[in-house]
Design a protein around this motif. Structure first.
Motif, short mmCIF file in Angstrom:
data_model
loop_
_atom_site.label_atom_id
_atom_site.label_comp_id
_atom_site.label_asym_id
_atom_site.label_seq_id
_atom_site.Cartn_x
_atom_site.Cartn_y
_atom_site.Cartn_z
N SER A 130 0.84 -1.21 0.00
CA SER A 130 0.00 0.00 0.00
C SER A 130 0.87 1.26 0.00
O SER A 130 0.52 2.26 -0.63
N THR A 131 2.01 1.20 0.70
CA THR A 131 2.93 2.35 0.70
C THR A 131 3.52 2.58 -0.68
O THR A 131 3.64 3.72 -1.13
N VAL A 132 3.89 1.50 -1.35
CA VAL A 132 4.40 1.62 -2.72
C VAL A 132 3.36 2.25 -3.62
O VAL A 132 3.66 3.15 -4.43
N MET A 133 2.10 1.83 -3.49
CA MET A 133 1.05 2.40 -4.32
C MET A 133 0.81 3.87 -3.97
O MET A 133 0.61 4.70 -4.86
N TYR A 134 0.85 4.21 -2.67
CA TYR A 134 0.60 5.59 -2.25
C TYR A 134 1.72 6.51 -2.74
O TYR A 134 1.46 7.57 -3.31
N LEU A 135 2.97 6.11 -2.52
CA LEU A 135 4.10 6.93 -2.95
C LEU A 135 4.21 6.95 -4.47
O LEU A 135 4.58 7.97 -5.06
N GLY A 136 3.90 5.82 -5.09
CA GLY A 136 3.91 5.79 -6.56
C GLY A 136 2.87 6.72 -7.15
O GLY A 136 3.11 7.40 -8.14
N GLY A 137 1.68 6.76 -6.50
CA GLY A 137 0.65 7.69 -6.96
C GLY A 137 1.08 9.13 -6.80
O GLY A 137 0.83 9.97 -7.68
N ALA A 138 1.74 9.43 -5.68
CA ALA A 138 2.24 10.80 -5.47
C ALA A 138 3.28 11.17 -6.50
O ALA A 138 3.37 12.32 -6.95
N THR A 139 4.09 10.20 -6.92
CA THR A 139 5.11 10.44 -7.92
C THR A 139 4.50 10.72 -9.29
O THR A 139 4.91 11.66 -9.98
N VAL A 140 3.52 9.91 -9.66
CA VAL A 140 2.92 10.04 -11.00
C VAL A 140 1.93 11.19 -11.07
O VAL A 140 1.98 12.01 -12.00
N PHE A 141 1.04 11.29 -10.07
CA PHE A 141 -0.03 12.29 -10.12
C PHE A 141 0.32 13.57 -9.37
O PHE A 141 -0.45 14.52 -9.37
N GLU A 142 1.47 13.59 -8.70
CA GLU A 142 2.03 14.79 -8.08
C GLU A 142 1.12 15.41 -7.03
O GLU A 142 0.98 16.62 -6.95
N TYR A 143 0.47 14.56 -6.22
CA TYR A 143 -0.26 15.10 -5.07
C TYR A 143 0.70 15.15 -3.88
O TYR A 143 1.70 14.42 -3.82
N LYS A 144 0.39 16.01 -2.93
CA LYS A 144 1.27 16.22 -1.79
C LYS A 144 1.11 15.09 -0.78
O LYS A 144 0.01 14.67 -0.47
N ILE A 145 2.26 14.60 -0.27
CA ILE A 145 2.24 13.54 0.73
C ILE A 145 1.61 14.05 2.02
O ILE A 145 2.00 15.10 2.54
N ASP A 146 0.62 13.31 2.53
CA ASP A 146 -0.05 13.65 3.78
C ASP A 146 0.14 12.49 4.74
O ASP A 146 -0.30 11.37 4.45
N PRO A 147 0.80 12.70 5.89
CA PRO A 147 1.07 11.59 6.82
C PRO A 147 -0.19 10.86 7.27
O PRO A 147 -0.18 9.62 7.41
N ILE A 148 -1.28 11.60 7.50
CA ILE A 148 -2.52 10.96 7.95
C ILE A 148 -3.08 10.07 6.84
O ILE A 148 -3.48 8.92 7.09
N ALA A 149 -3.12 10.59 5.62
CA ALA A 149 -3.62 9.79 4.50
C ALA A 149 -2.75 8.56 4.28
O ALA A 149 -3.25 7.46 3.99
N TRP A 150 -1.45 8.72 4.42
CA TRP A 150 -0.52 7.60 4.28
C TRP A 150 -0.83 6.51 5.31
O TRP A 150 -0.91 5.32 4.98
N CYS A 151 -1.00 6.92 6.57
CA CYS A 151 -1.32 5.96 7.64
C CYS A 151 -2.66 5.28 7.40
O CYS A 151 -2.82 4.07 7.65
N LEU A 152 -3.64 6.03 6.93
CA LEU A 152 -4.96 5.44 6.64
C LEU A 152 -4.86 4.40 5.54
O LEU A 152 -5.52 3.36 5.59
N ALA A 153 -4.04 4.69 4.52
CA ALA A 153 -3.86 3.73 3.43
C ALA A 153 -3.24 2.45 3.96
O ALA A 153 -3.65 1.33 3.58
N MET A 154 -2.23 2.57 4.83
CA MET A 154 -1.60 1.38 5.41
C MET A 154 -2.58 0.62 6.30
O MET A 154 -2.63 -0.62 6.27
N LEU A 155 -3.36 1.34 7.11
CA LEU A 155 -4.33 0.69 7.99
C LEU A 155 -5.36 -0.10 7.21
O LEU A 155 -5.66 -1.26 7.52
N PHE A 156 -5.90 0.53 6.17
CA PHE A 156 -6.97 -0.14 5.41
C PHE A 156 -6.42 -1.16 4.43
O PHE A 156 -7.19 -1.89 3.80
N SER A 157 -5.09 -1.25 4.30
CA SER A 157 -4.51 -2.30 3.47
C SER A 157 -4.64 -3.67 4.13
O SER A 157 -4.51 -4.69 3.46
N ILE A 158 -4.90 -3.70 5.43
CA ILE A 158 -5.13 -4.98 6.11
C ILE A 158 -6.60 -5.18 6.47
O ILE A 158 -6.99 -6.23 6.96
#
Length: 369
Positions: A10-38
């Motif tokens: 999920s982290t690879v997908m989140y950071l990859g999305g930020a790289t391609v679509f150039e959205y700003k990294i948000d720590p809360i959104a990142w943690c939510l993505a990791m939480l809901f990945s399980i």
């Protein structure tokens, strides 16, 4: 798959999305993505999420089994329904939750069993199709995949803050990329050009971090050693030929401008009467009597003051750039006085000592006092 593998993917997908679509990294959104990945494993009582939520996981497993409803489009639809209010108030968190959830399903397709993505249909989705290439939970193959994902995370993190174009820009140091990016964002921030260039006249090699003032003839206008120069691929139209160039974003920029009608007035009148507590740039066009103008600059190569026929053009000119043109009187035309302010700069104080049709303070600046 193990919870660690899901979190890493999920982290690879989140950071990859930020790289391609150039959205700003948000720590809360990142943690939510990791939480809901399980979260899809809530149908398994022995899982990381199933144990604390046993009152949900036990009935789910008994009624539907593992990797069925929670690993299907039905489960995704239920999730979307539950988190839909976030779409209107915190869309970034909505997509983080949904993306994290989907990442679980996507990597579980590489498991030997696959997932019932179209549940209640018995069709199972697997990827890759050949059983020998799929992964067993906790196997050495999964450990290799997990380590590879962690390496990707480390590599993607710096790229995610730059974006795909920014990352390529840092690697290639291409001037055309710098130009295109500046055209899209000019006026919002101070920008600097990390530049290696060759002077088209003297062949001097130049290395500098030069402030960017604007664009001209498919090139950029910079300030180098107190002089305004143009950088571009055309050796006939630009002062400097770029070898390497990287655009660097700086502080927020605020531009305050005031138009001045120059009909019947000279540039000397403007310079002598304009009193301000900030440096400024002059931009505009003046129509003059062609018989009274002496050509003192090259017409093709960039200069802050350009003459051609009956027109004098000011393009990010300063008082010291006006030279022999100070006594030229305009038949018609106007000049825009621009003040470029950084955060924390004092408010602009602008007056015309000789008056400006009875108006001492420009309307656009009254609120600044």
């Amino acid at each position: 798959m193990l919870a660690a593998t899901h979190a890493a993917f999920s982290t690879v997908m989140y950071l990859g999305g930020a790289t391609v679509f150039e959205y700003k990294i948000d720590p809360i959104a990142w943690c939510l993505a990791m939480l809901f990945s399980i979260m899809p494993d809530i149908d398994l009582p022995t899982s990381k999420v199933g144990r604390p939520l046993f009152w949900i996981s036990v009935p789910l497993e008994k009624r539907f089994g593992h990797r069925t409803i929670t690993h299907s489009f039905v489960g995704i639809a239920i999730l979307v329904t539950l988190i839909s209010p976030l779409y209107f108030y915190y869309p970034l968190y909505f997509w983080a939750l949904l993306g994290g959830y989907w990442s679980h399903l996507q990597i579980d397709m590489a498991n030997i069993r696959g997932v019932d993505l179209f549940w209640p249909s018995p069709i199972r989705v697997v990827m890759p199709g050949k059983r020998a290439y799929r992964l067993e939970v906790g196997s050495k193959a999964e450990m290799i995949v997990l380590c590879s994902l962690l390496v990707f995370c480390v590599g993607l993190y710096p790229m995610s803050s730059l974006g795909l174009r920014g990352g390529l820009h840092q690697i290639l140091k291409d001037f055309d990329i710098s130009y295109d990016e500046f055209i899209e964002v000019q006026g919002a921030n101070w920008y600097t050009l990390e530049l290696k260039a060759i002077d088209n006249l003297t062949l001097e090699h130049i290395n500098c971090n030069c402030p960017i003032l604007g664009a001209w003839q498919s090139g950029l206008i910079i300030e180098h050693n107190g002089k305004v120069r143009s950088v571009g691929k055309s050796q006939m139209q630009h002062n400097l030929f770029p070898v390497d160039a990287v655009l660097i974003k700086g502080e927020p920029l605020r531009v305050i401008s005031q138009r001045v009608d120059m009909k019947g007035r000279s540039l000397r009148w403007l310079v002598n009467n304009l009193k301000a507590n900030h440096g400024y740039y002059l931009v505009g066009e003046l129509y003059v009597d062609a018989d009274k103008v002496v050509n003192v600059s090259q017409i093709e190569t960039y200069h802050p003051v350009l003459w051609g026929g009956d027109k004098v053009r000011l393009h990010y000119a300063r008082a010291e750039d006006l030279g022999e043109y100070l006594n030229v009187t305009a038949i018609r035309g106007e000049v825009v006085v621009q003040f470029w302010l950084r955060p924390g700069d004092k408010p602009v104080e602008l007056t015309f000592a000789g008056g400006m049709d009875g108006e001492e303070v420009p309307d656009v600046l009254k609120e600044m006092f």
